[in-house]
Write a protein that holds these residues in place. Structure first.
Motif, PDB file in Angstrom:
ATOM      1  N   GLY A  18       0.797  -1.223   0.000  1.00  0.00           N
ATOM      2  CA  GLY A  18       0.000   0.000   0.000  1.00  0.00           C
ATOM      3  C   GLY A  18       0.820   1.257   0.000  1.00  0.00           C
ATOM      4  O   GLY A  18       0.276   2.356   0.183  1.00  0.00           O
ATOM      5  N   SER A  19       2.098   1.132  -0.217  1.00  0.00           N
ATOM      6  CA  SER A  19       3.007   2.279  -0.177  1.00  0.00           C
ATOM      7  C   SER A  19       4.265   1.934  -0.952  1.00  0.00           C
ATOM      8  O   SER A  19       4.799   0.818  -0.822  1.00  0.00           O
ATOM      9  N   LEU A  20       4.733   2.891  -1.746  1.00  0.00           N
ATOM     10  CA  LEU A  20       5.975   2.661  -2.474  1.00  0.00           C
ATOM     11  C   LEU A  20       7.150   2.528  -1.511  1.00  0.00           C
ATOM     12  O   LEU A  20       8.062   1.723  -1.736  1.00  0.00           O
ATOM     13  N   THR A  21       7.126   3.297  -0.438  1.00  0.00           N
ATOM     14  CA  THR A  21       8.228   3.231   0.522  1.00  0.00           C
ATOM     15  C   THR A  21       8.303   1.860   1.186  1.00  0.00           C
ATOM     16  O   THR A  21       9.378   1.242   1.282  1.00  0.00           O
ATOM     17  N   LYS A  22       7.151   1.365   1.657  1.00  0.00           N
ATOM     18  CA  LYS A  22       7.138   0.048   2.299  1.00  0.00           C
ATOM     19  C   LYS A  22       7.470  -1.059   1.304  1.00  0.00           C
ATOM     20  O   LYS A  22       8.165  -2.022   1.633  1.00  0.00           O
ATOM     21  N   ALA A  23       6.944  -0.948   0.055  1.00  0.00           N
ATOM     22  CA  ALA A  23       7.234  -1.955  -0.960  1.00  0.00           C
ATOM     23  C   ALA A  23       8.715  -1.976  -1.304  1.00  0.00           C
ATOM     24  O   ALA A  23       9.313  -3.049  -1.502  1.00  0.00           O
ATOM     25  N   PHE A  55      -1.842   9.061   1.623  1.00  0.00           N
ATOM     26  CA  PHE A  55      -1.747   7.891   2.506  1.00  0.00           C
ATOM     27  C   PHE A  55      -1.221   6.646   1.778  1.00  0.00           C
ATOM     28  O   PHE A  55      -1.467   5.522   2.201  1.00  0.00           O
ATOM     29  N   GLY A  56      -0.539   6.837   0.673  1.00  0.00           N
ATOM     30  CA  GLY A  56       0.040   5.716  -0.044  1.00  0.00           C
ATOM     31  C   GLY A  56      -0.502   5.586  -1.454  1.00  0.00           C
ATOM     32  O   GLY A  56      -0.798   6.583  -2.118  1.00  0.00           O
ATOM     33  N   VAL A  57      -0.650   4.357  -1.900  1.00  0.00           N
ATOM     34  CA  VAL A  57      -1.119   4.101  -3.258  1.00  0.00           C
ATOM     35  C   VAL A  57      -2.270   3.099  -3.225  1.00  0.00           C
ATOM     36  O   VAL A  57      -2.371   2.282  -2.299  1.00  0.00           O
ATOM     37  N   ARG A  58      -3.114   3.206  -4.234  1.00  0.00           N
ATOM     38  CA  ARG A  58      -4.148   2.190  -4.394  1.00  0.00           C
ATOM     39  C   ARG A  58      -4.314   1.900  -5.879  1.00  0.00           C
ATOM     40  O   ARG A  58      -4.065   2.775  -6.722  1.00  0.00           O
TER      41      ARG A  58
END
Length: 325
Positions: A18-23, A55-58
Protein backbone atom coordinates in the motif's frame (compact mmCIF):
# COMPACT_ATOMS: atom_id res chain seq x y z
CA UNK A 1 10.01 -3.53 -22.61
CA UNK A 2 8.57 -7.03 -22.33
CA UNK A 3 6.58 -7.85 -19.22
CA UNK A 4 8.33 -10.40 -16.98
CA UNK A 5 7.38 -12.33 -13.87
CA UNK A 6 9.51 -10.04 -11.72
CA UNK A 7 7.38 -7.11 -12.88
CA UNK A 8 4.24 -8.90 -11.72
CA UNK A 9 5.88 -9.57 -8.37
CA UNK A 10 6.73 -5.86 -8.09
CA UNK A 11 3.11 -4.87 -8.79
CA UNK A 12 1.85 -7.34 -6.21
CA UNK A 13 4.36 -6.16 -3.61
CA UNK A 14 3.27 -2.53 -4.08
CA UNK A 15 -0.40 -3.45 -3.77
CA UNK A 16 0.21 -5.57 -0.67
CA UNK A 17 2.29 -2.86 1.00
CA UNK A 18 0.00 0.00 0.00
CA UNK A 19 3.01 2.28 -0.18
CA UNK A 20 5.98 2.66 -2.47
CA UNK A 21 8.23 3.23 0.52
CA UNK A 22 7.14 0.05 2.30
CA UNK A 23 7.23 -1.96 -0.96
CA UNK A 24 10.76 -0.71 -1.68
CA UNK A 25 11.86 -1.88 1.77
CA UNK A 26 10.23 -5.31 1.24
CA UNK A 27 11.89 -5.67 -2.17
CA UNK A 28 15.27 -4.43 -0.98
CA UNK A 29 15.24 -1.45 -3.34
CA UNK A 30 15.62 2.29 -2.93
CA UNK A 31 12.28 4.06 -3.34
CA UNK A 32 13.45 6.14 -6.38
CA UNK A 33 14.56 2.94 -8.11
CA UNK A 34 11.18 1.31 -7.42
CA UNK A 35 9.32 4.40 -8.67
CA UNK A 36 11.34 4.36 -11.89
CA UNK A 37 10.68 0.66 -12.37
CA UNK A 38 6.94 1.15 -11.82
CA UNK A 39 6.86 3.87 -14.46
CA UNK A 40 8.53 1.52 -16.97
CA UNK A 41 6.00 -1.20 -16.18
CA UNK A 42 3.10 1.24 -16.57
CA UNK A 43 4.43 2.36 -19.95
CA UNK A 44 4.65 -1.27 -21.06
CA UNK A 45 1.03 -1.93 -19.97
CA UNK A 46 -0.36 1.29 -21.40
CA UNK A 47 -1.51 3.17 -18.31
CA UNK A 48 -1.18 3.91 -14.62
CA UNK A 49 -1.52 0.99 -12.25
CA UNK A 50 -1.69 2.94 -8.98
CA UNK A 51 -3.07 6.24 -7.81
CA UNK A 52 -0.66 8.11 -5.56
CA UNK A 53 -2.08 9.92 -2.54
CA UNK A 54 -1.20 11.26 0.90
CA UNK A 55 -1.75 7.89 2.51
CA UNK A 56 0.04 5.72 -0.04
CA UNK A 57 -1.12 4.10 -3.26
CA UNK A 58 -4.15 2.19 -4.39
CA UNK A 59 -4.75 0.25 -7.64
CA UNK A 60 -6.45 1.88 -10.58
CA UNK A 61 -8.99 -0.07 -12.63
CA UNK A 62 -6.10 -1.20 -14.86
CA UNK A 63 -4.11 -2.02 -11.76
CA UNK A 64 -6.94 -4.19 -10.36
CA UNK A 65 -7.14 -6.02 -13.69
CA UNK A 66 -3.40 -6.69 -13.77
CA UNK A 67 -3.32 -7.69 -10.09
CA UNK A 68 -6.14 -10.19 -10.61
CA UNK A 69 -4.14 -11.87 -13.36
CA UNK A 70 -0.88 -11.66 -11.39
CA UNK A 71 -2.46 -13.45 -8.43
CA UNK A 72 -3.31 -16.32 -10.76
CA UNK A 73 -0.11 -16.38 -12.79
CA UNK A 74 2.47 -16.10 -9.99
CA UNK A 75 1.21 -19.03 -7.85
CA UNK A 76 0.77 -21.08 -11.02
CA UNK A 77 4.39 -20.46 -12.05
CA UNK A 78 5.64 -21.25 -8.53
CA UNK A 79 3.62 -24.46 -8.56
CA UNK A 80 5.00 -25.34 -11.98
CA UNK A 81 8.55 -24.86 -10.73
CA UNK A 82 7.99 -27.02 -7.67
CA UNK A 83 6.34 -29.77 -9.72
CA UNK A 84 9.12 -29.64 -12.29
CA UNK A 85 11.74 -30.01 -9.56
CA UNK A 86 9.87 -32.98 -8.06
CA UNK A 87 9.49 -34.56 -11.49
CA UNK A 88 13.16 -34.11 -12.23
CA UNK A 89 14.20 -35.72 -8.94
CA UNK A 90 12.00 -38.75 -9.64
CA UNK A 91 13.16 -38.91 -13.25
CA UNK A 92 16.80 -38.75 -12.22
CA UNK A 93 16.23 -41.59 -9.75
CA UNK A 94 14.57 -43.78 -12.41
CA UNK A 95 16.68 -42.91 -15.43
CA UNK A 96 18.87 -45.67 -16.75
CA UNK A 97 22.27 -45.85 -18.36
CA UNK A 98 22.75 -45.45 -22.11
CA UNK A 99 26.09 -46.99 -23.02
CA UNK A 100 27.88 -46.79 -26.34
CA UNK A 101 30.85 -49.07 -26.93
CA UNK A 102 33.10 -50.66 -29.47
CA UNK A 103 33.04 -54.43 -29.53
CA UNK A 104 34.99 -55.88 -26.62
CA UNK A 105 34.79 -57.85 -23.37
CA UNK A 106 34.34 -54.82 -21.10
CA UNK A 107 30.86 -53.85 -22.29
CA UNK A 108 29.23 -57.06 -21.10
CA UNK A 109 30.96 -56.81 -17.73
CA UNK A 110 29.90 -53.19 -17.28
CA UNK A 111 26.28 -53.95 -18.22
CA UNK A 112 26.21 -56.84 -15.75
CA UNK A 113 27.58 -54.75 -12.91
CA UNK A 114 25.25 -51.80 -13.54
CA UNK A 115 22.21 -54.07 -13.82
CA UNK A 116 23.12 -55.77 -10.54
CA UNK A 117 23.80 -52.49 -8.72
CA UNK A 118 20.68 -50.72 -10.09
CA UNK A 119 18.01 -53.36 -10.76
CA UNK A 120 15.30 -50.69 -11.08
CA UNK A 121 17.14 -48.66 -13.73
CA UNK A 122 17.29 -49.82 -17.37
CA UNK A 123 20.63 -50.27 -19.11
CA UNK A 124 20.67 -49.88 -22.90
CA UNK A 125 23.59 -50.40 -25.26
CA UNK A 126 24.73 -49.24 -28.66
CA UNK A 127 27.75 -50.79 -30.38
CA UNK A 128 29.70 -49.69 -33.43
CA UNK A 129 33.14 -50.09 -34.93
CA UNK A 130 33.59 -46.33 -35.09
CA UNK A 131 34.94 -44.64 -31.98
CA UNK A 132 34.09 -41.28 -33.55
CA UNK A 133 30.46 -42.32 -34.05
CA UNK A 134 30.07 -43.34 -30.40
CA UNK A 135 31.87 -40.26 -29.05
CA UNK A 136 29.78 -38.00 -31.28
CA UNK A 137 26.55 -39.46 -29.92
CA UNK A 138 27.71 -38.88 -26.36
CA UNK A 139 28.72 -35.31 -27.22
CA UNK A 140 25.21 -34.75 -28.65
CA UNK A 141 23.60 -36.30 -25.51
CA UNK A 142 22.08 -39.22 -27.44
CA UNK A 143 24.16 -41.57 -25.28
CA UNK A 144 25.35 -41.12 -21.69
CA UNK A 145 28.71 -42.88 -21.79
CA UNK A 146 31.27 -43.98 -24.36
CA UNK A 147 33.35 -47.08 -23.61
CA UNK A 148 35.98 -47.13 -26.31
CA UNK A 149 39.67 -47.74 -26.79
CA UNK A 150 42.56 -45.90 -28.36
CA UNK A 151 45.88 -47.16 -29.58
CA UNK A 152 48.86 -46.07 -27.53
CA UNK A 153 48.74 -42.44 -26.44
CA UNK A 154 46.52 -41.22 -29.29
CA UNK A 155 43.92 -38.57 -28.48
CA UNK A 156 40.33 -39.85 -28.17
CA UNK A 157 37.63 -38.36 -30.41
CA UNK A 158 35.57 -35.34 -29.28
CA UNK A 159 38.35 -34.55 -26.84
CA UNK A 160 37.29 -30.90 -26.56
CA UNK A 161 33.68 -31.68 -25.64
CA UNK A 162 33.95 -34.81 -23.51
CA UNK A 163 35.69 -35.82 -20.30
CA UNK A 164 37.75 -38.98 -20.76
CA UNK A 165 39.15 -41.21 -18.04
CA UNK A 166 41.44 -44.16 -18.56
CA UNK A 167 39.91 -47.39 -17.27
CA UNK A 168 43.01 -49.47 -17.95
CA UNK A 169 45.94 -49.89 -20.29
CA UNK A 170 46.58 -53.36 -21.74
CA UNK A 171 49.20 -54.86 -24.01
CA UNK A 172 47.96 -56.22 -27.32
CA UNK A 173 48.20 -60.02 -27.47
CA UNK A 174 48.17 -62.42 -30.37
CA UNK A 175 45.57 -65.19 -30.86
CA UNK A 176 46.77 -68.55 -32.17
CA UNK A 177 45.06 -71.82 -32.89
CA UNK A 178 45.96 -74.42 -30.27
CA UNK A 179 47.80 -76.39 -32.97
CA UNK A 180 50.03 -73.50 -34.00
CA UNK A 181 53.79 -74.09 -33.82
CA UNK A 182 54.15 -71.25 -31.28
CA UNK A 183 51.07 -72.03 -29.20
CA UNK A 184 53.17 -73.25 -26.25
CA UNK A 185 55.56 -70.30 -26.36
CA UNK A 186 55.04 -68.08 -23.28
CA UNK A 187 56.00 -64.90 -25.13
CA UNK A 188 56.25 -64.51 -28.89
CA UNK A 189 58.55 -62.30 -30.91
CA UNK A 190 56.63 -60.36 -33.51
CA UNK A 191 59.28 -61.24 -36.11
CA UNK A 192 58.53 -64.95 -35.61
CA UNK A 193 55.08 -64.30 -37.14
CA UNK A 194 56.39 -62.52 -40.23
CA UNK A 195 55.02 -65.13 -42.64
CA UNK A 196 51.52 -65.24 -41.17
CA UNK A 197 48.27 -63.73 -42.36
CA UNK A 198 46.61 -61.54 -39.72
CA UNK A 199 43.11 -60.70 -38.60
CA UNK A 200 41.67 -58.04 -36.34
CA UNK A 201 38.52 -55.97 -35.88
CA UNK A 202 38.13 -52.70 -37.80
CA UNK A 203 38.13 -49.22 -36.31
CA UNK A 204 38.73 -45.63 -37.31
CA UNK A 205 41.70 -45.00 -35.02
CA UNK A 206 45.40 -45.40 -35.71
CA UNK A 207 45.76 -49.05 -34.64
CA UNK A 208 46.32 -50.34 -38.18
CA UNK A 209 49.10 -47.83 -38.77
CA UNK A 210 50.67 -48.61 -35.40
CA UNK A 211 50.62 -52.34 -36.17
CA UNK A 212 52.24 -51.79 -39.56
CA UNK A 213 54.92 -49.64 -37.93
CA UNK A 214 55.60 -52.32 -35.28
CA UNK A 215 55.98 -54.93 -38.01
CA UNK A 216 58.39 -52.64 -39.89
CA UNK A 217 60.51 -52.31 -36.76
CA UNK A 218 60.51 -56.10 -36.53
CA UNK A 219 61.76 -56.31 -40.12
CA UNK A 220 58.71 -57.31 -42.17
CA UNK A 221 55.50 -56.14 -43.81
CA UNK A 222 52.29 -58.09 -43.05
CA UNK A 223 51.35 -60.24 -46.04
CA UNK A 224 47.61 -59.72 -45.49
CA UNK A 225 45.29 -58.41 -42.79
CA UNK A 226 41.63 -59.48 -42.59
CA UNK A 227 39.57 -56.79 -40.88
CA UNK A 228 36.27 -58.32 -39.82
CA UNK A 229 33.92 -58.86 -36.88
CA UNK A 230 35.06 -60.65 -33.73
CA UNK A 231 33.31 -63.95 -34.54
CA UNK A 232 34.95 -64.09 -37.97
CA UNK A 233 38.35 -63.25 -36.48
CA UNK A 234 37.95 -66.14 -34.05
CA UNK A 235 36.94 -68.51 -36.87
CA UNK A 236 39.92 -67.54 -39.03
CA UNK A 237 42.26 -68.21 -36.10
CA UNK A 238 40.56 -71.49 -35.14
CA UNK A 239 40.92 -72.91 -38.66
CA UNK A 240 44.52 -71.74 -38.94
CA UNK A 241 43.84 -69.21 -41.72
CA UNK A 242 45.34 -66.32 -39.73
CA UNK A 243 46.72 -65.23 -36.41
CA UNK A 244 44.76 -62.54 -34.63
CA UNK A 245 45.47 -59.37 -32.74
CA UNK A 246 43.44 -59.00 -29.56
CA UNK A 247 43.25 -57.17 -26.28
CA UNK A 248 44.94 -58.97 -23.41
CA UNK A 249 41.53 -59.39 -21.74
CA UNK A 250 40.19 -61.50 -24.63
CA UNK A 251 38.07 -64.20 -22.97
CA UNK A 252 38.99 -67.92 -23.04
CA UNK A 253 37.79 -69.45 -26.32
CA UNK A 254 37.77 -73.06 -27.49
CA UNK A 255 40.56 -73.91 -29.91
CA UNK A 256 42.47 -70.67 -29.28
CA UNK A 257 45.31 -69.51 -27.06
CA UNK A 258 46.37 -65.93 -26.51
CA UNK A 259 49.99 -65.00 -26.00
CA UNK A 260 51.83 -61.75 -25.24
CA UNK A 261 54.17 -60.21 -27.79
CA UNK A 262 57.72 -59.75 -26.56
CA UNK A 263 58.41 -56.21 -25.49
CA UNK A 264 54.70 -55.25 -25.73
CA UNK A 265 55.12 -53.33 -29.00
CA UNK A 266 51.42 -52.39 -29.03
CA UNK A 267 49.08 -51.45 -26.24
CA UNK A 268 45.45 -50.44 -25.92
CA UNK A 269 43.88 -47.83 -23.61
CA UNK A 270 40.33 -48.50 -22.43
CA UNK A 271 38.55 -45.17 -21.97
CA UNK A 272 35.25 -44.04 -20.49
CA UNK A 273 33.90 -40.73 -21.74
CA UNK A 274 30.92 -38.51 -20.91
CA UNK A 275 29.69 -34.96 -21.42
CA UNK A 276 30.45 -32.75 -18.38
CA UNK A 277 27.18 -30.80 -18.67
CA UNK A 278 24.70 -33.69 -18.77
CA UNK A 279 23.08 -36.01 -16.24
CA UNK A 280 25.88 -38.52 -16.89
CA UNK A 281 28.36 -36.31 -15.04
CA UNK A 282 26.54 -37.00 -11.74
CA UNK A 283 26.88 -40.78 -12.11
CA UNK A 284 30.25 -40.86 -13.89
CA UNK A 285 32.30 -41.75 -10.80
CA UNK A 286 30.13 -44.80 -10.06
CA UNK A 287 30.07 -45.95 -13.70
CA UNK A 288 33.84 -45.51 -13.93
CA UNK A 289 34.34 -47.63 -10.80
CA UNK A 290 32.18 -50.37 -12.31
CA UNK A 291 34.17 -50.22 -15.56
CA UNK A 292 37.42 -50.60 -13.63
CA UNK A 293 36.02 -53.58 -11.73
CA UNK A 294 34.74 -55.15 -14.97
CA UNK A 295 38.23 -54.84 -16.47
CA UNK A 296 39.83 -56.43 -13.41
CA UNK A 297 37.40 -59.34 -13.64
CA UNK A 298 38.12 -59.78 -17.37
CA UNK A 299 41.86 -59.71 -16.75
CA UNK A 300 41.54 -62.34 -14.01
CA UNK A 301 39.67 -64.68 -16.36
CA UNK A 302 42.55 -64.69 -18.84
CA UNK A 303 45.26 -67.14 -17.79
CA UNK A 304 47.77 -65.70 -20.23
CA UNK A 305 47.17 -62.14 -19.09
CA UNK A 306 47.29 -63.12 -15.42
CA UNK A 307 50.62 -64.86 -16.06
CA UNK A 308 51.94 -61.82 -17.93
CA UNK A 309 50.93 -59.50 -15.08
CA UNK A 310 52.58 -61.80 -12.52
CA UNK A 311 55.89 -61.93 -14.40
CA UNK A 312 58.78 -60.07 -12.70
CA UNK A 313 59.16 -56.50 -13.92
CA UNK A 314 55.75 -56.37 -15.59
CA UNK A 315 53.74 -53.23 -14.92
CA UNK A 316 50.12 -53.51 -13.96
CA UNK A 317 47.50 -51.99 -16.25
CA UNK A 318 47.60 -48.21 -16.41
CA UNK A 319 46.16 -46.04 -13.68
CA UNK A 320 42.93 -44.17 -14.04
CA UNK A 321 44.46 -40.90 -15.19
CA UNK A 322 41.94 -38.33 -16.31
CA UNK A 323 42.19 -37.02 -19.86
CA UNK A 324 41.21 -33.35 -19.85
CA UNK A 325 39.22 -32.01 -22.80
Amino acid sequence: MDLELRHLRTIRAIADAGSLTKAATALGLAQPALSAQLKRIERALGGELFERGRFGVRPTALGEFVLARARIVLPAVSGLQEEAERFNRVWQDQRGFRLGATHGPLLGGLVDRLAAAHPDRPVSTYTAWSERDIAGQVADARLDFALIGTCGASTPPENERLVWREVARDPVFVMLTTGHRLADTPEIELADLADEAWTDVPGDGCFGDCFTAACARAGFTPASVYETDTASCVHLVQVGRAVGLCRATFPPTAGIVTRPLAGAPLYWRHLLGWHPETYAHDTAAAVFAHARAAHAEAAARSESYSAWLAAPGTAAPGSAAEQHP
